[in-house]
Design a protein around this motif. Structure first.
Motif, PDB file in Angstrom:
ATOM      1  N   GLU A 193     -47.206  33.527 -30.829  1.00 55.87           N
ATOM      2  CA  GLU A 193     -45.930  32.688 -31.150  1.00 55.87           C
ATOM      3  C   GLU A 193     -44.983  33.511 -30.653  1.00 55.87           C
ATOM      4  O   GLU A 193     -43.695  32.931 -30.821  1.00 55.87           O
ATOM      5  CB  GLU A 193     -45.837  32.779 -32.610  1.00 55.87           C
ATOM      6  N   VAL A 194     -45.093  34.768 -30.334  1.00 53.66           N
ATOM      7  CA  VAL A 194     -43.785  35.620 -29.676  1.00 53.66           C
ATOM      8  C   VAL A 194     -43.327  34.653 -28.385  1.00 53.66           C
ATOM      9  O   VAL A 194     -43.929  34.220 -27.509  1.00 53.66           O
ATOM     10  CB  VAL A 194     -44.291  36.998 -29.011  1.00 53.66           C
ATOM     11  N   VAL A 195     -42.073  34.256 -28.594  1.00 53.85           N
ATOM     12  CA  VAL A 195     -41.544  33.473 -27.863  1.00 53.85           C
ATOM     13  C   VAL A 195     -40.816  34.295 -26.187  1.00 53.85           C
ATOM     14  O   VAL A 195     -40.174  34.929 -26.255  1.00 53.85           O
ATOM     15  CB  VAL A 195     -40.200  32.609 -28.342  1.00 53.85           C
ATOM     16  N   PRO A 196     -41.537  33.956 -25.161  1.00 54.76           N
ATOM     17  CA  PRO A 196     -41.023  34.428 -24.122  1.00 54.76           C
ATOM     18  C   PRO A 196     -39.827  34.074 -23.400  1.00 54.76           C
ATOM     19  O   PRO A 196     -39.514  32.767 -23.712  1.00 54.76           O
ATOM     20  CB  PRO A 196     -42.304  33.914 -22.985  1.00 54.76           C
ATOM     21  N   THR A 197     -38.956  34.776 -22.977  1.00 53.98           N
ATOM     22  CA  THR A 197     -37.623  34.283 -22.682  1.00 53.98           C
ATOM     23  C   THR A 197     -37.534  34.298 -21.013  1.00 53.98           C
ATOM     24  O   THR A 197     -36.519  34.138 -20.630  1.00 53.98           O
ATOM     25  CB  THR A 197     -36.527  35.211 -23.220  1.00 53.98           C
ATOM     26  N   GLY A 198     -38.636  34.318 -20.157  1.00 55.49           N
ATOM     27  CA  GLY A 198     -38.515  34.168 -18.936  1.00 55.49           C
ATOM     28  C   GLY A 198     -38.069  35.268 -18.250  1.00 55.49           C
ATOM     29  O   GLY A 198     -37.711  36.441 -18.543  1.00 55.49           O
ATOM     30  N   GLU A 199     -37.367  35.158 -16.854  1.00 50.46           N
ATOM     31  CA  GLU A 199     -37.311  36.168 -16.183  1.00 50.46           C
ATOM     32  C   GLU A 199     -35.852  36.657 -16.667  1.00 50.46           C
ATOM     33  O   GLU A 199     -34.962  36.022 -17.281  1.00 50.46           O
ATOM     34  CB  GLU A 199     -36.917  36.000 -14.788  1.00 50.46           C
ATOM     35  N   LEU A 200     -35.445  37.864 -16.081  1.00 54.43           N
ATOM     36  CA  LEU A 200     -34.111  38.391 -16.110  1.00 54.43           C
ATOM     37  C   LEU A 200     -33.297  37.921 -15.491  1.00 54.43           C
ATOM     38  O   LEU A 200     -33.376  37.283 -14.207  1.00 54.43           O
ATOM     39  CB  LEU A 200     -34.334  40.141 -15.925  1.00 54.43           C
ATOM     40  N   PRO A 201     -32.138  37.683 -15.521  1.00 51.01           N
ATOM     41  CA  PRO A 201     -30.910  37.423 -14.878  1.00 51.01           C
ATOM     42  C   PRO A 201     -30.928  38.539 -13.556  1.00 51.01           C
ATOM     43  O   PRO A 201     -31.125  39.535 -13.682  1.00 51.01           O
ATOM     44  CB  PRO A 201     -29.527  37.473 -15.359  1.00 51.01           C
ATOM     45  N   ALA A 202     -30.731  37.943 -12.356  1.00 51.36           N
ATOM     46  CA  ALA A 202     -30.560  38.806 -11.102  1.00 51.36           C
ATOM     47  C   ALA A 202     -29.361  39.766 -11.405  1.00 51.36           C
ATOM     48  O   ALA A 202     -28.646  39.457 -11.942  1.00 51.36           O
ATOM     49  CB  ALA A 202     -30.468  38.282  -9.744  1.00 51.36           C
ATOM     50  N   ARG A 228     -37.845  41.073 -27.510  1.00 46.63           N
ATOM     51  CA  ARG A 228     -38.831  40.388 -28.175  1.00 46.63           C
ATOM     52  C   ARG A 228     -38.513  39.323 -28.988  1.00 46.63           C
ATOM     53  O   ARG A 228     -37.368  39.441 -29.713  1.00 46.63           O
ATOM     54  CB  ARG A 228     -39.654  41.386 -29.055  1.00 46.63           C
ATOM     55  N   ARG A 229     -38.855  38.176 -28.905  1.00 44.79           N
ATOM     56  CA  ARG A 229     -38.307  37.195 -29.867  1.00 44.79           C
ATOM     57  C   ARG A 229     -39.557  36.430 -30.627  1.00 44.79           C
ATOM     58  O   ARG A 229     -40.660  36.249 -30.259  1.00 44.79           O
ATOM     59  CB  ARG A 229     -37.961  35.963 -28.729  1.00 44.79           C
ATOM     60  N   TYR A 230     -39.168  36.041 -31.726  1.00 42.25           N
ATOM     61  CA  TYR A 230     -40.085  34.972 -32.254  1.00 42.25           C
ATOM     62  C   TYR A 230     -39.406  34.015 -33.157  1.00 42.25           C
ATOM     63  O   TYR A 230     -38.071  33.911 -32.988  1.00 42.25           O
ATOM     64  CB  TYR A 230     -40.427  35.889 -33.701  1.00 42.25           C
ATOM     65  N   ASP A 231     -40.096  32.949 -33.329  1.00 45.99           N
ATOM     66  CA  ASP A 231     -39.616  31.662 -34.140  1.00 45.99           C
ATOM     67  C   ASP A 231     -38.860  32.380 -35.391  1.00 45.99           C
ATOM     68  O   ASP A 231     -39.338  33.262 -36.113  1.00 45.99           O
ATOM     69  CB  ASP A 231     -40.474  31.090 -34.485  1.00 45.99           C
ATOM     70  N   THR A 280     -30.050  37.706 -27.782  1.00 45.26           N
ATOM     71  CA  THR A 280     -30.926  36.650 -28.456  1.00 45.26           C
ATOM     72  C   THR A 280     -30.117  35.448 -28.232  1.00 45.26           C
ATOM     73  O   THR A 280     -29.048  35.023 -29.049  1.00 45.26           O
ATOM     74  CB  THR A 280     -30.891  37.022 -29.927  1.00 45.26           C
ATOM     75  N   PRO A 281     -30.515  34.578 -27.490  1.00 44.86           N
ATOM     76  CA  PRO A 281     -30.117  33.078 -27.485  1.00 44.86           C
ATOM     77  C   PRO A 281     -30.286  32.412 -28.846  1.00 44.86           C
ATOM     78  O   PRO A 281     -31.109  32.841 -29.547  1.00 44.86           O
ATOM     79  CB  PRO A 281     -30.828  32.668 -26.316  1.00 44.86           C
ATOM     80  N   PRO A 282     -29.063  31.807 -29.007  1.00 46.19           N
ATOM     81  CA  PRO A 282     -29.319  31.067 -30.392  1.00 46.19           C
ATOM     82  C   PRO A 282     -30.578  30.279 -30.620  1.00 46.19           C
ATOM     83  O   PRO A 282     -31.001  29.512 -29.811  1.00 46.19           O
ATOM     84  CB  PRO A 282     -28.080  30.165 -30.577  1.00 46.19           C
ATOM     85  N   THR A 283     -31.255  30.332 -31.755  1.00 46.40           N
ATOM     86  CA  THR A 283     -32.467  29.451 -32.223  1.00 46.40           C
ATOM     87  C   THR A 283     -31.974  28.112 -32.305  1.00 46.40           C
ATOM     88  O   THR A 283     -30.817  27.743 -32.748  1.00 46.40           O
ATOM     89  CB  THR A 283     -33.049  30.080 -33.358  1.00 46.40           C
ATOM     90  N   LEU A 284     -32.987  27.373 -31.916  1.00 42.12           N
ATOM     91  CA  LEU A 284     -32.415  25.560 -32.115  1.00 42.12           C
ATOM     92  C   LEU A 284     -33.544  24.927 -32.786  1.00 42.12           C
ATOM     93  O   LEU A 284     -34.359  24.204 -32.513  1.00 42.12           O
ATOM     94  CB  LEU A 284     -32.353  25.261 -30.674  1.00 42.12           C
ATOM     95  N   HIS A 285     -33.978  25.515 -33.997  1.00 43.09           N
ATOM     96  CA  HIS A 285     -34.326  24.621 -34.951  1.00 43.09           C
ATOM     97  C   HIS A 285     -34.004  24.824 -36.345  1.00 43.09           C
ATOM     98  O   HIS A 285     -33.912  25.699 -36.972  1.00 43.09           O
ATOM     99  CB  HIS A 285     -36.004  24.786 -34.956  1.00 43.09           C
TER     100      HIS A 285
END
Ligand code: SF4
Ligand code: SF4
Ligand code: SF4
Ligand code: SF4
Ligand code: FES
Lengths: 247, 809
Positions: free
Chosen positions: A215-224, B133-136, A193-198
């Motif tokens: 609102e589910v935040v997509p996190t992009g592709e996986l690292p190779a 899965r991620r949420y705000d 879980t990358p740190p949230t930034l707000h």
């Protein structure tokens, strides 16, 4: 006296007996063992350390006083989680966590250490705190010259514990805008879980179910798979822009 | 006797009543099956699948929290069954798949059931390598509560709590599958007085509070058992402090009182102890300012004022205590007034009570009152002059439990339903203050019509009804309620709002009343008390109304106020302020810089708060509970009874105790009257209906009802909590609204005898027409400004602007 032995043999035997006696004296008797130490050391070189003029380097994993590390941009690694305080057998660490806000961000994620103290009157430099720290914020330096004339001065606070700001970085606090612009990947891509930034005031819960689904935040592709994970203690490259995060 | 079932768990035989859940039966054997969603006070749902056990003969593992016991079956938990163990391990792995595992910054870290059970029952490694899965996060469900949807394990404890226990439109599970999430309803604002409980029961850190956010870890805090001082419910609490500062308060399980819940006021209402308004030093008035003085100086000042007042003649000193005091303080104050000041002019009530109430209060002490358990069991519950959710919230939860569990019929007697609107079965509408007459009619044999008739019928049908009388029920209500309860062999209770009220009654803190339910005009009672206290005042003294009236007329020189803010809390603010301005020396002993302190106090004595001291408190049931000191107060504060001991000493009297143990021992020795005084008969105390002066038709009667979260002294500083307060409104019947051309949302000026309040209107069909309901203390000026000097609340309504909402927008 002539016992019929060649003189060379007598001399040799006498020498052997004397050597055996000397060996027995030095190894078997208390006195001899005592004398053997100076005798041996007469032959060694001079070991005196010229401290404090010429302090010797310490062992690579020496447990010196602690340091609170920073990321390359100057943000603090410590998230104020208190795990170090929890691990400490001497109860030497005091941490008070607080919220990062949009205008004053000290560390990635939601939480930072508002107050951080290590009481070196108590610390036994065991390093358990270092093992507990989840972000490698706390490490031990090779500095052992931190005695002080007053006990109060042995309570180190953030101003003395924090590592110097790295070149090109800024002292904390930063603003969320700056941090986002830099786009650094603080946990090195290793954290799931990358740190949230707000920070700042909390966003109210969205009421409509349909709006929430998006609102589910997509996190992009996986690292190779063959990509070497960067050292979590250093700052990685820029992350992908996260749609939905840029409000 | 219910049918018993015998079976085995992990080879141990156990016999439990039929219908018991396997998880409960296992607990009896000391076998703890891991669980997240199961909660003994919530209906089983089987949402988390963590509690798998193997049952002989069943093809698949079963959920221990939803399966009831079966005779002669062998149940095997994870301790003996590989199937159950592997199942639980698998569930944990699934739960952790989408779990952020940000334990280091999670407020639950260190006390997290998910952490603990993952360690105890989970496997060491996860096979999940994909992105989670991620949420705000976090999002604010209310200003008090934050939701982190990533951490939620979808156990539905929070949603079940709000549906089953508190009954508030709160949060619900929306969406399905991996996107299933907790959220608030779109059209209904999240509004609950019990929201803090969901934080406590959430088995993960998904619901956290803004006030405890990042404050401490479980190992930092010192935990002290306490009892809440915000209302007379008497919830047991756990106070957790770090470095001498309270970090949070939790509900402590006490099935007899608060079960495992408490209200938000009790949970979050502690910042007043450290608020800027807290009084930390003794002070003396110097012109307009209050200047810091030493304890010696203030005590000397009190001595000179009291001596002068005594020389000026009898009846020039009075004592008014609020109802926040601990029992020990109440006893000390009672003794101090009678034995040191020699006056019976003392009152603990901040309302103008009818004179006959003294006999009723004396009669309550020592008599069996209804308890929470009675309320929970009763088939019919009559509630008069009381709005439990606003005044005694935990009682509201019990009423709701009775209503939900066995459809208890809740009858409201009074001018409006208030927050009981959802639960009430019948509403017997009465004019404010005439509740007693209705209760008397219900108790009598006369024929009744309408809802009263139905209620009378219901009361005849059931066993053991419970009658609860609040502070707003008019004269004679306690006697009438007792008569009504006695007719059905049920229970009755007087339910005051504030935490110390019942203790004050026990201590005799009202004119004519003595400790232990004794009366000043009873020779035996007098003798019993004089044995401990010395000579008592000869005559019955004045109550609050008489004290204030005489004070306003200049007949009182010294007024000692202990924990009461008369300028705001008195029924007639105008009379109280006139009286306070007139009195020569106003001594205020309190926690905070109230309006009374700021505007009128001449001598200010800093008192210790509940968490800063040990003591005893009595809740509305009459149940006594001890509380312990959790933190140290500011250096110069003293406990209320200590202050009184010192004032007594400087006046040359010895109160007879100098520590809490001696005080308690004396209370024990004084004890209660052997047989309680009989309650007055209904005919003696219940006024005939219709004697009230007819109104001229222009005005309306105002009912001032307190809201739970208002401008009270003990809520100052609790910013997040107050942000969840219900808005101040004026509630009126649609008929009145039409008559005054008022629509919902209009700003209405309610103009009373001595002031006015401007509030948005709410149309409430349950409000008796000719009556409006306003909050007591939720506006800049308290509702007391509307009253005349006798505390009568009548007002005229004027529309100020239409549709306030439109204006704001
Ligand atoms: S080195 Fe050991 S004693 Fe010192 S602060 Fe860390 S854990 Fe505590
Ligand atoms: S130094 Fe590390 S372990 Fe200690 S509070 Fe900071 S992040 Fe947590
Ligand atoms: S809920 Fe428990 S397991 Fe999850 S992040 Fe918080 S402490 Fe860790
Ligand atoms: S928020 Fe907490 S209590 Fe509610 S469903 Fe999620 S885990 Fe359960
Ligand atoms: S505890 Fe049984 S399914 Fe959750």
């Amino acid at each position: 006296m002539d016992i019929g032995l060649p003189p060379a043999l007598v001399t040799t035997l006498t020498f052997v007996v004397l050597v055996v006696l000397a060996w027995l004296l030095l190894t078997r008797s208390v006195l001899g063992r005592g004398f053997s130490v100076p005798l041996r050391n007469i032959l060694r070189g001079n070991e005196t350390a010229q401290y404090p003029e010429k302090p010797r380097p310490v062992a690579p994993r020496f447990h010196g006083r602690h340091q609170l590390n920073r990321y390359a941009d100057g943000l603090e690694k410590c998230i104020g989680c208190e795990l170090c305080a929890w691990a400490c057998p001497a109860d030497a660490i005091y941490v008070q966590g607080a919220d990062n806000t949009a205008e004053a961000r000290y560390s990635p994620g939601e939480r930072y250490a508002e107050d951080y103290q290590i009481n070196f009157n108590r610390c036994i430099l065991c390093g358990l705190c270092i093992e507990a720290c989840p972000t490698r914020a706390l490490t031990m330096t090779h500095d052992y010259e931190f005695s002080a004339p007053h006990r109060r001065d042995l309570v180190w606070t953030k101003d003395r514990l924090l590592a110097p700001v790295p070149p090109g970085g800024d002292d904390t606090p930063h603003t969320d805008r700056e941090v986002r612009r830099r786009g650094l990947n603080y946990y090195g891509g290793l954290a799931v879980t990358p740190p949230t930034l707000h920070g700042g005031r909390f966003k109210p819960a969205a009421p409509a179910p349909a709006a929430r689904a998006g609102e589910v935040v997509p996190t992009g592709e996986l690292p190779a798979a063959d990509e070497l994970p960067p050292d979590p203690a250093t700052v990685g490259g820029p992350t992908r822009p996260e749609p939905g995060r840029d409000r | 006797m219910t049918e018993q079932v015998t079976f085995t768990i992990d080879g141990q035989e156990i016999t439990v009543p039929k219908g018991t859940l396997i998880i409960r039966a296992a607990e009896e054997l000391g076998i703890i099956v891991p669980r997240f969603c199961d909660h003994p006070l919530l209906d089983p749902v089987g949402a988390c699948r963590q509690c798998m056990v193997e049952i002989e003969g069943m093809p698949k593992p079963m959920m221990a929290c939803t399966t009831t016991v079966m005779p002669d079956k062998a149940v095997k938990t994870h301790l003996t069954s590989e199937l159950a163990r592997k199942g639980q391990e698998g569930t944990l792995e699934f739960l952790l798949i989408n779990h952020p595992l940000d334990c280091p910054m999670c407020d639950k870290g260190g006390e997290c059931p998910l952490q603990d059970q993952a360690l105890a029952h989970g496997s060491n490694a996860s096979r999940f390598i994909d992105q989670k899965r991620r949420y705000d996060k976090p999002v604010a469900v209310s200003q008090q509560i934050l939701l982190d949807r990533e951490r939620c394990v979808l156990c539905a404890r929070c949603t079940r709590f709000s549906e089953q226990i508190s009954g508030d439109p709160f949060i619900e599970l929306f969406e399905r599958g991996a996107l299933e999430q907790v959220a608030i309803y779109e059209d209904e604002p999240y509004e609950s007085y019990f929201s803090g409980n969901v934080i406590q029961i959430c088995p993960v850190g998904a619901l956290t509070s803004t006030s405890y956010r990042f404050r401490a870890r479980p190992f930092d805090v010192v935990t002290t058992p306490s009892v809440c001082d915000h209302c007379s419910a008497g919830c047991t609490l756990t106070v957790q402090s770090r470095r001498g500062e309270i970090q949070r308060q939790l509900a402590r399980t006490n099935m007899a009182v608060n079960e495992a819940w408490n209200c938000d006021k009790g949970r979050f209402g502690f910042p007043h102890l450290t608020a800027a308004t807290r009084i930390t030093e003794p002070k003396l008035r110097d012109g307009d300012a209050l200047v810091t003085a030493s304890w010696t100086d203030v005590l000397r000042r009190i001595r000179s004022a009291v001596t002068a007042a005594r020389e000026a003649g009898p009846g020039r000193i009075a004592v008014v205590t609020g109802s926040r005091l601990a029992d020990e303080d109440a006893y000390a104050a009672s003794k101090y007034a009678r034995a040191v000041l020699g006056t019976d002019d003392v009152d603990h009530r901040t309302r103008f009570a009818p004179a006959s109430e003294r006999d009723e209060l004396a009669g309550i002490v020592g008599r069996d009152t209804a308890t929470y358990a009675d309320v929970e069991r009763a088939g019919v519950i009559v509630v008069a002059g009381l709005d439990p959710e606003e005044e005694v919230p935990i009682l509201h939860l019990r009423l709701r439990k009775a209503w939900r569990n066995h459809q208890a019929r809740i009858v409201v007697v009074g001018p409006h339903l208030g927050t009981l609107a959802d639960l009430a079965w019948r509403h017997v509408v009465t004019a404010p203050g005439t509740e007693a007459a209705v209760l008397a009619q219900l108790a009598g044999d006369g024929p009744l019509d309408g809802s009263a008739g139905e209620v009378a019928e219901a009361l005849r049908e059931v066993d053991a009804p419970v009658v609860l009388v609040g502070e707003r029920a008019g004269a004679g209500s306690i006697s009438a309620a007792a008569a009504l309860a006695a007719a059905g062999d049920g229970g009755v209770a007087y339910v005051p709002r504030r935490a110390g009220a019942r203790g004050a009654i026990e201590a005799g803190l009202a004119a004519g009343l003595l400790p232990g339910g004794r009366r000043l005009d009873d020779a035996d009672d007098r003798a019993a008390i004089e044995e401990h206290w010395g000579a008592l005042p000869a005559e019955r003294g004045r109550d609050l109304h008489a004290i204030l009236t005489d004070a306003a007329a200049g007949r009182i020189d010294v007024l000692h106020l202990i924990g009461v803010d008369l300028a705001r809390d008195a029924p007639s603010a105008e009379l109280a302020r006139a009286a306070l301005a007139k009195v020569g020396t106003v001594i205020v002993q309190d926690l905070a810089r109230t309006e009374t302190v700021a505007g009128f106090a001449d001598v200010v004595l800093p008192a210790a708060g509940r968490q800063e001291r040990a003591g005893t408190t009595t809740n509305w049931e009459g149940r006594r509970q001890r509380f312990a000191r959790a933190i140290d107060g500011p250096d110069l504060v003293q406990e209320d009874w200590e202050i009184l001991v010192q004032i007594a000493a400087i006046l040359g009297k010895d109160l007879g105790f100098s520590d809490l143990a001696a005080l308690r021992a004396e209370v024990e020795r004084v004890g209660r009257r052997a047989t309680p005084h009989p309650l007055p008969t209904v005919d003696e105390v219940v006024p005939a209906v219709g004697t009230a002066a007819d109104d001229d038709g222009a005005g309306v009667t105002v009912v001032a009802r307190p809201l739970l979260l208002d401008h009270g002294t003990m809520l100052t500083g609790a910013t997040d909590l107050l942000a969840t307060a219900r808005p101040a409104t004026v509630a009126l019947s649609p008929a009145d609204a039409a008559a005054h051309d008022i629509a919902a949302g209009d700003l209405v000026e309610v103009a009373g005898a001595n002031g006015s309040l401007t509030l948005p209107a709410v149309l409430a069909p349950d409000v008796l027409s000719g009556t409006v309901v306003v909050p007591t203390n939720s506006t800049d000026e308290p509702a007391g400004v509307l009253a005349d000097r006798d505390g009568r609340l009548t007002a005229t309504l004027t529309k100020v602007s239409s549709d306030a909402a439109e204006e704001v927008a």
